[in-house]
Design a protein around this motif. Structure first.
Motif, mmCIF file in Angstrom:
data_model
loop_
_atom_site.group_PDB
_atom_site.id
_atom_site.type_symbol
_atom_site.label_atom_id
_atom_site.label_comp_id
_atom_site.label_asym_id
_atom_site.label_seq_id
_atom_site.Cartn_x
_atom_site.Cartn_y
_atom_site.Cartn_z
ATOM 1 N N ASP A 38 -10.412 1.436 1.362
ATOM 2 C CA ASP A 38 -10.032 0.977 2.704
ATOM 3 C C ASP A 38 -8.793 0.080 2.675
ATOM 4 O O ASP A 38 -8.502 -0.610 3.634
ATOM 5 C CB ASP A 38 -11.206 0.271 3.368
ATOM 6 C CG ASP A 38 -11.621 -1.000 2.647
ATOM 7 O OD1 ASP A 38 -11.173 -1.208 1.494
ATOM 8 O OD2 ASP A 38 -12.396 -1.778 3.213
ATOM 9 N N LYS A 39 -8.066 0.093 1.580
ATOM 10 C CA LYS A 39 -6.871 -0.748 1.410
ATOM 11 C C LYS A 39 -5.604 0.103 1.389
ATOM 12 O O LYS A 39 -5.624 1.270 1.015
ATOM 13 C CB LYS A 39 -6.941 -1.532 0.101
ATOM 14 C CG LYS A 39 -8.192 -2.362 -0.081
ATOM 15 C CD LYS A 39 -8.084 -3.640 0.658
ATOM 16 C CE LYS A 39 -9.297 -4.514 0.329
ATOM 17 N NZ LYS A 39 -9.655 -5.360 1.405
ATOM 18 N N THR A 40 -4.496 -0.531 1.767
ATOM 19 C CA THR A 40 -3.191 0.113 1.710
ATOM 20 C C THR A 40 -2.253 -0.771 0.895
ATOM 21 O O THR A 40 -2.296 -1.994 0.992
ATOM 22 C CB THR A 40 -2.615 0.322 3.128
ATOM 23 O OG1 THR A 40 -3.563 1.045 3.894
ATOM 24 C CG2 THR A 40 -1.319 1.103 3.082
ATOM 25 N N CYS A 41 -1.415 -0.119 0.106
ATOM 26 C CA CYS A 41 -0.498 -0.814 -0.792
ATOM 27 C C CYS A 41 0.919 -0.316 -0.568
ATOM 28 O O CYS A 41 1.152 0.886 -0.422
ATOM 29 C CB CYS A 41 -0.927 -0.537 -2.238
ATOM 30 S SG CYS A 41 0.158 -1.251 -3.477
ATOM 31 N N ALA A 42 1.872 -1.241 -0.543
ATOM 32 C CA ALA A 42 3.294 -0.926 -0.542
ATOM 33 C C ALA A 42 3.778 -1.071 -1.976
ATOM 34 O O ALA A 42 3.678 -2.154 -2.558
ATOM 35 C CB ALA A 42 4.061 -1.871 0.377
ATOM 36 N N ALA A 43 4.259 0.030 -2.565
ATOM 37 C CA ALA A 43 4.615 0.012 -3.987
ATOM 38 C C ALA A 43 6.060 0.432 -4.206
ATOM 39 O O ALA A 43 6.558 1.362 -3.568
ATOM 40 C CB ALA A 43 3.695 0.955 -4.757
ATOM 41 N N THR A 109 0.687 -4.257 4.800
ATOM 42 C CA THR A 109 -0.290 -3.669 3.889
ATOM 43 C C THR A 109 -1.153 -4.766 3.266
ATOM 44 O O THR A 109 -0.835 -5.958 3.348
ATOM 45 C CB THR A 109 0.395 -2.851 2.776
ATOM 46 O OG1 THR A 109 1.219 -3.705 1.987
ATOM 47 C CG2 THR A 109 1.232 -1.720 3.360
ATOM 48 N N ASP A 110 -2.227 -4.347 2.632
ATOM 49 C CA ASP A 110 -3.151 -5.292 1.999
ATOM 50 C C ASP A 110 -2.572 -5.907 0.738
ATOM 51 O O ASP A 110 -2.968 -7.009 0.348
ATOM 52 C CB ASP A 110 -4.471 -4.585 1.669
ATOM 53 C CG ASP A 110 -5.137 -4.064 2.917
ATOM 54 O OD1 ASP A 110 -5.586 -4.895 3.729
ATOM 55 O OD2 ASP A 110 -5.190 -2.828 3.099
ATOM 56 N N GLU A 111 -1.682 -5.175 0.085
ATOM 57 C CA GLU A 111 -1.086 -5.699 -1.136
ATOM 58 C C GLU A 111 0.231 -5.005 -1.418
ATOM 59 O O GLU A 111 0.584 -4.007 -0.787
ATOM 60 C CB GLU A 111 -2.026 -5.544 -2.331
ATOM 61 C CG GLU A 111 -2.301 -4.129 -2.766
ATOM 62 C CD GLU A 111 -3.214 -4.073 -3.983
ATOM 63 O OE1 GLU A 111 -2.874 -3.334 -4.913
ATOM 64 O OE2 GLU A 111 -4.247 -4.762 -4.005
ATOM 65 N N ALA A 112 0.924 -5.550 -2.401
ATOM 66 C CA ALA A 112 2.179 -4.987 -2.897
ATOM 67 C C ALA A 112 1.975 -4.605 -4.357
ATOM 68 O O ALA A 112 1.110 -5.177 -5.038
ATOM 69 C CB ALA A 112 3.303 -6.015 -2.781
#
Length: 170
Positions: A38-43, A109-112
């Motif tokens: 259920d998380k989204t990440c910008a990478a 997003t939730d994280e990077a």
């Protein structure tokens, strides 16, 4: 790297991210939005074979202009660093990681994440990556994600992914 099945939502090659100070953007080999659970990440993904990570902080920041001072302050702020990093740290690793943090804020997003995708069988330049992670209080292990929460509260994932060297022969 994420511990659960990941879904690639979007991938943009040669993605530029504006940085404070100076007039050059950070150009990332790939920018990706990734969903895992259920998380989204910008990478941001930095592809490497045998080329280095560019100049060290010591080389890039020697006799700095006002723009470079502003950029370094901005990068240090994003990365949660209280001072200019040691001279042996690679500047490119700083601004690629900052790019991921900036885009994570932009896309909420939730994280990077910043990933080095290396196709070097000798893991050339891994030591530079390990020194950068050590600066952030982490130990680098190839093909293992390192996760930390920055002073800003932003969650950051860093990793070295070993690519299949067979793809170099094609």
């Amino acid at each position: 790297m994420f511990g659960v099945p990941a879904e690639l939502l979007l991938a943009l090659p040669e993605h530029k991210v504006p940085l404070d100070g100076g007039n050059r953007d950070s150009q990332n080999d790939v920018f990706a939005l990734i969903r895992f659970g259920d998380k989204t990440c910008a990478a941001t993904i930095e592809g490497k074979v045998n080329e280095p990570f560019g100049p060290t902080v010591g080389d890039w920041f020697s006799n700095p202009s006002q723009g470079k001072r502003e950029r370094m302050r901005h990068l240090c702020s994003l990365l949660g660093l209280d001072e200019v990093p040691p001279s042996n740290i690679r500047y490119q690793l700083m601004h690629r990681t900052a790019s991921a943090l900036i885009e994570a804020r932009r896309f909420k997003t939730d994280e990077a994440a910043m990933v080095v995708h290396s196709f070097s069988p000798q893991r050339m330049w891994f030591e530079d990556f390990a020194q950068f992670l050590h600066l952030l209080g982490l130990d680098a292990i190839p093909d293992t994600a390192n996760v930390l929460t920055l002073k800003s509260g932003q969650r950051l994932r860093l990793g070295w992914a070993s690519g299949n060297a067979d793809f170099l022969a094609r």
